[in-house]
Design a protein around this motif. Sequence first.
Motif, PDB file in Angstrom:
ATOM      1  N   LEU A  93      -5.313   6.534   0.849  1.00  7.71           N
ATOM      2  CA  LEU A  93      -4.658   5.474   0.080  1.00  7.71           C
ATOM      3  C   LEU A  93      -4.345   5.994  -1.316  1.00  7.71           C
ATOM      4  CD1 LEU A  93      -6.263   1.985   0.812  1.00  7.71           C
ATOM      5  CD2 LEU A  93      -3.834   2.538   0.682  1.00  7.71           C
ATOM      6  N   ILE A 113      -9.090  -4.410  -1.578  1.00  8.84           N
ATOM      7  CA  ILE A 113      -8.061  -5.099  -0.806  1.00  8.84           C
ATOM      8  C   ILE A 113      -8.690  -6.194   0.041  1.00  8.84           C
ATOM      9  CG2 ILE A 113      -6.342  -4.832   1.035  1.00  8.84           C
ATOM     10  CD1 ILE A 113      -6.041  -1.905   0.057  1.00  8.84           C
ATOM     11  N   ALA A 172      -2.615   0.688  -4.204  1.00 10.51           N
ATOM     12  CA  ALA A 172      -2.660  -0.653  -3.645  1.00 10.51           C
ATOM     13  C   ALA A 172      -2.225  -1.631  -4.734  1.00 10.51           C
ATOM     14  CB  ALA A 172      -4.068  -1.003  -3.163  1.00 10.51           C
ATOM     15  N   LEU A 203       0.832  -1.196   0.000  1.00 13.88           N
ATOM     16  CA  LEU A 203       0.000   0.000   0.000  1.00 13.88           C
ATOM     17  C   LEU A 203       0.869   1.249   0.000  1.00 13.88           C
ATOM     18  CD1 LEU A 203      -2.646  -0.946   2.738  1.00 13.88           C
ATOM     19  CD2 LEU A 203      -2.692  -1.470   0.296  1.00 13.88           C
TER      20      LEU A 203
END
Length: 262
Positions: free
Chosen positions: A44, A89, A47, A33
């Motif tokens: 975020l 995820i 990923a 990440l």
Amino acid sequence: MKDATNLLWAASPFGSVTNPWHKPSTWLSAVSLLWGEADGEPVLMGAGTVFMKIHRTRSLPFSAPLAAFGYRVLVPDAMGQTRAIVDAIDNVVVQARRQAQIIAWHNGADDLHVLRQLPRSADEPRHGGVDAVAAAWKDRGSRSPSTARCVDTSHDLGPAGLISETAAAHDLEPLKSFAGGQQQASAQAACEALADGRTEDFAPEALVGSVLSSAVTTALLGGKYAGRLHWEGTLSVYDVLEQVAWEAAPSLLGGVAAARSE
């Protein structure tokens, strides 16, 4: 949200996104990440997940010319997409925990802690896969035979620190553009550009290359620690990515693309 999966997965020999494992316990799954921060909240910025075939009991040789693995990369194209990336995820780790032999993560406890602390509304369910892997991460020395072995490539393999530092200590040459503190600095710069609407300063391809290189490096280190992968001499992560995943970030990994176009 830029999802490189549909474009890239077509080049992968390892099946679909929803079920990349052909046989249980013959796969290593690695997660990486990239985080930024805006208004005091974690964001975020990327990923990457890698699915690498391994043997159940012995170490397989690995080299750039013969490299093969499946992967998925997600980066945002607007603010407010962290929750959607976490959902993706969670779907991956749910399957990986039950169907892979190994889950590798660099400083996994830190990432998992932040994932579990992200704000959510009262009607939003918790992420079962993230919660389950976070619980397993606390006791990596033992596991149920029906669940994946958890390997933290920072603390289990060492030296603890940045992924590029651990890579260099174990005969992996990281991408120089993302070595040391450059990876975090570039992720934060991209986050600030996205938050400010400076599209000319936002380079999603750089985020893709950064998080995918970390995921591949984590997979290789996890395989080495578990005694499932080995390589001769120093292995270049760039060469591995150029061979398998140049379409993920052609401006960074364009060697194969350029060769094919000649």
